[in-house]
Write a protein that holds these residues in place. Sequence first.
Motif, short mmCIF file in Angstrom:
data_model
loop_
_atom_site.label_atom_id
_atom_site.label_comp_id
_atom_site.label_asym_id
_atom_site.label_seq_id
_atom_site.Cartn_x
_atom_site.Cartn_y
_atom_site.Cartn_z
N ALA A 39 0.84 -1.20 0.00
CA ALA A 39 0.00 0.00 0.00
C ALA A 39 0.87 1.24 0.00
O ALA A 39 1.90 1.30 0.68
N LEU A 40 0.44 2.23 -0.75
CA LEU A 40 1.14 3.50 -0.87
C LEU A 40 0.37 4.55 -0.08
O LEU A 40 -0.83 4.74 -0.29
N VAL A 41 1.06 5.21 0.84
CA VAL A 41 0.41 6.23 1.68
C VAL A 41 0.11 7.46 0.83
O VAL A 41 1.01 8.01 0.18
N GLU A 42 -1.17 7.87 0.84
CA GLU A 42 -1.60 9.01 0.04
C GLU A 42 -1.89 10.24 0.88
O GLU A 42 -1.89 11.35 0.37
N ALA A 43 -2.17 10.06 2.17
CA ALA A 43 -2.48 11.19 3.05
C ALA A 43 -1.81 10.98 4.40
O ALA A 43 -1.64 9.84 4.84
N GLU A 44 -1.46 12.07 5.06
CA GLU A 44 -0.79 12.01 6.34
C GLU A 44 -1.77 12.40 7.46
O GLU A 44 -2.71 13.15 7.23
N VAL A 45 -1.51 11.86 8.65
CA VAL A 45 -2.29 12.24 9.82
C VAL A 45 -1.61 13.45 10.45
O VAL A 45 -0.49 13.34 10.95
N PRO A 46 -2.26 14.61 10.44
CA PRO A 46 -1.59 15.82 10.94
C PRO A 46 -1.40 15.78 12.45
O PRO A 46 -2.33 15.54 13.21
N PHE A 47 -0.15 15.99 12.90
CA PHE A 47 0.15 16.07 14.33
C PHE A 47 1.52 16.70 14.48
O PHE A 47 2.52 16.16 13.98
N ASN A 48 1.57 17.84 15.17
CA ASN A 48 2.82 18.57 15.36
C ASN A 48 3.36 18.27 16.75
O ASN A 48 3.00 18.90 17.74
N LEU A 49 4.24 17.29 16.83
CA LEU A 49 4.77 16.87 18.12
C LEU A 49 5.79 17.86 18.67
O LEU A 49 5.84 18.12 19.88
N SER A 50 6.60 18.44 17.81
CA SER A 50 7.68 19.30 18.28
C SER A 50 7.18 20.58 18.92
O SER A 50 7.88 21.19 19.74
N ALA A 51 5.97 21.03 18.57
CA ALA A 51 5.45 22.30 19.09
C ALA A 51 4.67 22.13 20.39
O ALA A 51 4.15 23.12 20.92
N MET A 52 4.58 20.93 20.93
CA MET A 52 3.81 20.70 22.15
C MET A 52 4.51 21.30 23.36
O MET A 52 5.74 21.22 23.49
N GLU A 53 3.73 21.92 24.25
CA GLU A 53 4.27 22.50 25.47
C GLU A 53 4.30 21.50 26.62
O GLU A 53 4.98 21.73 27.62
N SER A 54 3.55 20.43 26.50
CA SER A 54 3.56 19.35 27.49
C SER A 54 3.23 18.05 26.78
O SER A 54 2.56 18.05 25.75
N VAL A 55 3.69 16.97 27.37
CA VAL A 55 3.50 15.64 26.78
C VAL A 55 2.92 14.72 27.83
O VAL A 55 3.37 14.72 28.99
N LYS A 56 1.94 13.93 27.43
CA LYS A 56 1.35 12.94 28.32
C LYS A 56 1.93 11.56 28.02
O LYS A 56 2.02 11.17 26.86
N ILE A 57 2.31 10.86 29.08
CA ILE A 57 2.83 9.51 28.96
C ILE A 57 1.76 8.56 29.48
O ILE A 57 1.33 8.66 30.63
N SER A 58 1.32 7.63 28.63
CA SER A 58 0.25 6.69 28.99
C SER A 58 0.84 5.34 29.33
O SER A 58 1.49 4.70 28.49
N LEU A 59 0.63 4.88 30.56
CA LEU A 59 1.14 3.59 31.00
C LEU A 59 0.34 2.47 30.36
O LEU A 59 -0.90 2.52 30.29
N ARG A 60 1.03 1.44 29.90
CA ARG A 60 0.35 0.29 29.31
C ARG A 60 -0.34 -0.55 30.37
O ARG A 60 -1.36 -1.19 30.10
N ASN A 61 0.21 -0.59 31.58
CA ASN A 61 -0.42 -1.25 32.72
C ASN A 61 -0.58 -0.20 33.82
O ASN A 61 0.34 0.03 34.61
N PRO A 62 -1.74 0.47 33.88
CA PRO A 62 -1.91 1.55 34.85
C PRO A 62 -1.66 1.09 36.28
O PRO A 62 -2.14 0.04 36.71
N ASP A 63 -0.89 1.89 37.02
CA ASP A 63 -0.58 1.58 38.41
C ASP A 63 -0.11 2.86 39.09
O ASP A 63 0.70 3.61 38.53
N PHE A 64 -0.62 3.12 40.30
CA PHE A 64 -0.26 4.35 41.02
C PHE A 64 1.24 4.41 41.28
O PHE A 64 1.89 5.42 41.04
N THR A 65 1.79 3.32 41.81
CA THR A 65 3.21 3.30 42.18
C THR A 65 4.11 3.47 40.96
O THR A 65 5.08 4.23 40.99
#
Length: 383
Positions: free
Chosen positions: A186-212
């Motif tokens: 498959a040939l990619v014809e369109a991109e998903v717009p997302f500007n990562l470098s301009a973010m002022e904060s980043v959220k990290i999502s745990l694959r196994n949620p845990d408080f500790t």
Amino acid sequence: MTSTMTAPAGFLPRVGRLIAVALTAVFLLAPTGAEAASRIKDLADFEGVRDNILVGYGLVVGLKGTGDKLDDVTFTKESLIGMLERLGVNTREGKLDPDNVAAVMVTGTLPPFARQGSRIDVTISALGTAKSLAGGTLMVTPLIGADGEVYAVAQGQAQIGGYAVQGQSASVQKGVPTSGRIPNGALVEAEVPFNLSAMESVKISLRNPDFTTARRIAQAINAFLGTELARPLDPGTVLVAVTAGYEGNAVALLTDIEQLLVEPDTVARVVIDEATGTIVIGEKVRINTVAIAQGNLTIRVTETPQVSQPAPFSQGGQTAVVPRTNIQVDEGKDNKLTVVNGGVNLQDLVNSLNALGVGPRDMISILQAIKSAGAMQAEIQVM
């Protein structure tokens, strides 16, 4: 009188190499304090860095008589007619019944930040009555995302890992011949717009949620950056502000913090798959003092009928089948009662259960009984 021994040429260098290898093995086998630690990139995902699922409907042509039966599969016939009409071929006035065409679903995954013109792999799966897709070629198929937009176009030669051969009285099949892959299909014809470098904060999502674990990740990031810029929002999310020195370059920040080592915390859990008899016991599982006895009543009935023949030259004798039944009863008298002391770890628990000579199926019942008795400080999850 003194004697001098001369080492053969090359002996000392070989000894030195052997000593070096031995010392290296010792250091590799020696336990380290971070042996249970994992990188943040292996424990969590970063906001915006995600795959996107694509799906499409298409036709595979060039099959050797293993395609759909058009009289039984209407959507394949209509799709073939529509495709030929778009190419300027009128087929509605004549009979159309080829056996080398099959309708397929085409699926693929658009990687994060895939750019226009790059290629991705796709998978094709038969929809109709096709027996095999071997040797087929997928025609141009648009692939759409969840928003209904076309993000890629697929076409190419299918690679099938299975086969099916059938004769008049026997058949042989290996794998699934009605499913295959098209590498770089498959040939990619369109991109998903997302500007990562301009973010002022980043959220990290745990694959196994845990408080500790979430708090440990935040502490590791703050210790690396030297300031309190990371904080856990919930058991599954850690928020990291883009600090001075990384402004406008969140990619560099994520590159640095994803390599930090964190020791994840795990819950006490026992996972049981009753269908296969599989048991997985977590390291944190603890057992209070209990006494366990396991025994089953087994009754085995064996039928071994015998044939009774009449004596030679006897008058009126007949051959008869005489039943012979053997019944064995095992009441489990040899099974013993064992005591599991309180606060034992995983290894002690396994050793105590193995001492009873029980199999995985019986061990499932024992673990569930220990939990019902309130002696297991863990969660039992049945799959």
